[in-house]
Design an enzyme around this catalytic site. Structure first.
Site, short mmCIF file in Angstrom:
data_model
loop_
_atom_site.label_atom_id
_atom_site.label_comp_id
_atom_site.label_asym_id
_atom_site.label_seq_id
_atom_site.Cartn_x
_atom_site.Cartn_y
_atom_site.Cartn_z
N PHE A 85 27.11 -56.88 21.98
CA PHE A 85 28.39 -57.43 21.55
C PHE A 85 28.56 -57.12 20.08
O PHE A 85 27.57 -57.01 19.35
CB PHE A 85 28.42 -58.96 21.74
CG PHE A 85 28.85 -59.38 23.12
CD1 PHE A 85 28.02 -59.18 24.21
CD2 PHE A 85 30.09 -59.98 23.31
CE1 PHE A 85 28.41 -59.56 25.48
CE2 PHE A 85 30.50 -60.38 24.58
CZ PHE A 85 29.66 -60.16 25.66
N LYS A 133 27.52 -48.85 16.33
CA LYS A 133 26.47 -49.72 16.88
C LYS A 133 25.94 -49.18 18.22
O LYS A 133 24.76 -49.33 18.52
CB LYS A 133 27.00 -51.15 17.04
CG LYS A 133 27.00 -51.89 15.71
CD LYS A 133 27.57 -53.28 15.76
CE LYS A 133 27.76 -53.78 14.32
NZ LYS A 133 28.47 -55.04 14.23
N ASN A 168 25.50 -70.00 12.57
CA ASN A 168 26.82 -69.35 12.49
C ASN A 168 27.76 -70.03 13.48
O ASN A 168 27.39 -70.98 14.15
CB ASN A 168 26.69 -67.85 12.76
CG ASN A 168 26.02 -67.60 14.10
OD1 ASN A 168 26.55 -67.95 15.13
ND2 ASN A 168 24.82 -67.02 14.07
N1 CTP Z 1 21.76 -58.33 17.34
C1 CTP Z 1 20.40 -58.46 17.57
N2 CTP Z 1 19.55 -58.80 16.55
C2 CTP Z 1 20.02 -59.02 15.30
C3 CTP Z 1 21.41 -58.88 15.04
C4 CTP Z 1 22.25 -58.54 16.08
O1 CTP Z 1 19.96 -58.28 18.70
N3 CTP Z 1 19.17 -59.35 14.34
C5 CTP Z 1 22.64 -57.95 18.44
C6 CTP Z 1 23.74 -58.95 18.74
O2 CTP Z 1 23.33 -59.88 19.74
C7 CTP Z 1 24.87 -58.07 19.26
C8 CTP Z 1 24.67 -56.77 18.52
O3 CTP Z 1 23.31 -56.78 18.06
O4 CTP Z 1 24.75 -57.81 20.64
C9 CTP Z 1 25.57 -56.57 17.35
O5 CTP Z 1 25.53 -57.68 16.51
P1 CTP Z 1 26.39 -57.74 15.17
O6 CTP Z 1 26.06 -59.00 14.44
O7 CTP Z 1 27.82 -57.42 15.47
O8 CTP Z 1 25.83 -56.48 14.42
P2 CTP Z 1 24.69 -56.26 13.39
O9 CTP Z 1 23.81 -55.21 13.93
O10 CTP Z 1 24.05 -57.54 12.98
O11 CTP Z 1 25.50 -55.62 12.16
P3 CTP Z 1 26.49 -56.31 11.11
O12 CTP Z 1 26.13 -57.77 11.06
O13 CTP Z 1 26.19 -55.58 9.87
O14 CTP Z 1 27.87 -56.04 11.62
#
Ligand code: CTP
Length: 393
Positions: free
Chosen positions: A320, A334, A208
């Site tokens: 984050f 979240k 990403n």
């Molecule tokens: N995160 C994590 N493990 C994952 C996905 C996300 O630990 N598999 C953590 C990220 O590092 C961040 C937080 O969760 O601190 C939120 O990540 P984000 O991508 O915004 O949220 P998601 O839970 O993945 O939800 P979505 O993509 O549906 O918004």
């Protein structure tokens, strides 16, 4: 560096020319800089150059007519917030170790109580000589900061350790130590950063747009606040922040393993990484050949932060959230779902926030839906606010 009074001491090494760049960067960063040169250093670079760049007269001689009624070496010594000796010759290091004060710079170094930063630069045999090493350890023992020289091709034609590090590296190092606090002294903080890479085959991966800059800034500020800082980073081009232990991982699975193995003894985890939500179901052992169409089956990755939230004890958890819409509503959700102590939410659709820029505009969201919105600022400033918020927690 803004408003800081820095005396740059230049001694007679060929790397004296690099000190010109150092003074220029310090000046541009808002510091007030005065340069003191040894007499022999003036044979490498004219004091005129340093004078023009620092906008101050360069001090060389001890017994010139004084410019005002202050005793000049004492005036410098008390004016300074820091002394940076770059390059520092073996001779100047020896003088400092034994209190010899036979010129303007060495005399000032005895008279100041400001922190002193020494950047040795010389031939690699000279640097490795037991006398030089002993003198450096005497200085370290007195609290003088010593920056290890870089390795590489030296001006004397040999490869080895002895090069003056990059002016930016010197500046970052000085800045780090001048800004040190004890906010997180005795604490262990894990920070994750960058976008994970999920392999497709031996030559391709899915990732990403995360640059890792935000996480690296947070790790630097955690270390500056005195925390033992472990940075679990997806691959990036960024340099290891000062004072930080870095573990490089590729995939979300590897990131989870690395964080899990340090979690029990950690006091906080700050998940700034952009963890890939999916990985390829079956990674091909060989390079996949070109086809008309290609369908990749993706399976869900573990949610690292949610799993940390489920088994949290003493740890404070900061997540984050990068969103492109409904930032606050998604953020609040979240915080609840992942059992967080704080979430740093930002709208990555804004041009001056989020991926691959040096600024960010974030909102802190706490349990109970308490919200603190910060204005747009540098990622380093955002990082400092996050560390302050963590210390408050
Ligand atoms: N995160 C994590 N493990 C994952 C996905 C996300 O630990 N598999 C953590 C990220 O590092 C961040 C937080 O969760 O601190 C939120 O990540 P984000 O991508 O915004 O949220 P998601 O839970 O993945 O939800 P979505 O993509 O549906 O918004």
């Amino acid at each position: 560096m803004k408003g800081k009074h820095i005396v740059v001491g230049v001694t007679a090494g060929i790397a004296a020319y690099k000190a010109v760049e150092l003074v220029s960067r310090l000046y541009k960063a808002g510091a007030e800089v005065k340069v003191v040169m040894t007499r022999n250093a003036t044979k490498f670079v004219s004091p005129l150059v340093f004078g023009e760049i620092s906008k101050h007269k360069v001090a060389v001689e001890m017994f010139e007519n004084v410019q005002d009624w202050n005793v000049e070496h004492i005036a410098y010594a008390t004016w300074a917030d820091a002394y940076v000796i770059a390059p520092a010759t073996a001779n100047m290091i020896a003088k400092m170790a034994y209190g010899i004060a036979d010129d303007m710079l060495s005399t000032q170094l005895l008279a100041t109580t400001a922190p002193v930063f020494v950047c040795p630069a010389m031939n690699s045999n000279m640097y490795a000589h037991p006398t030089v090493q002993e003198n450096l350890s005497i200085l370290r023992g007195r609290g003088v900061h010593v920056l290890e020289p870089d390795s590489g091709l030296l001006a004397c034609g040999v490869e080895g350790k002895g090069r003056l590090p990059d002016p930016q590296k010197i500046m970052d190092w000085v800045d780090f130590h001048l800004g040190k606090t004890e906010l997180l002294q005795g604490k262990t903080v894990i920070v994750s950063a960058g976008g994970t890479q999920e392999a497709i085959d031996p030559v391709r991966y899915i990732t990403n747009r995360s640059s890792g800059k935000m996480g690296y800034a947070v790790a630097l500020k955690a270390a500056q606040a005195g925390a033992k800082t472990i940075l679990v980073s997806a691959p990036t081009d960024l340099a290891v922040p000062i004072g930080v232990e870095r573990i490089i991982v590729c995939s979300a699975t590897e990131m989870k393993e690395a964080i899990d193995s340090h979690y029990d003894s950690a006091d906080a985890v700050i998940m700034a990484a952009a963890v890939a939500d999916y990985r390829v179901a079956e990674v091909a052992n060989n390079k996949i050949k070109k086809q008309e169409t290609m369908i990749l089956e993706l399976v869900k990755n573990p949610d690292i932060l949610a799993s940390l939230g489920e088994r949290k004890q003493q740890q404070k958890l900061i997540g984050f959230a990068a969103e492109t819409q409904d930032v606050i509503a998604y953020g609040k959700e979240k915080v609840r779902k992942k059992n967080l102590d704080m979430l740093v939410a930002n709208d990555v659709s804004k041009s001056n926030a989020g991926f691959d820029v040096d600024t960010n505009e974030v909102t802190f969201i706490y349990p109970g839906d308490q919200i603190v919105s910060l204005p747009n600022m540098s990622k380093l400033d955002v990082a400092e606010r996050i560390i302050q918020a963590l210390a408050d927690l």
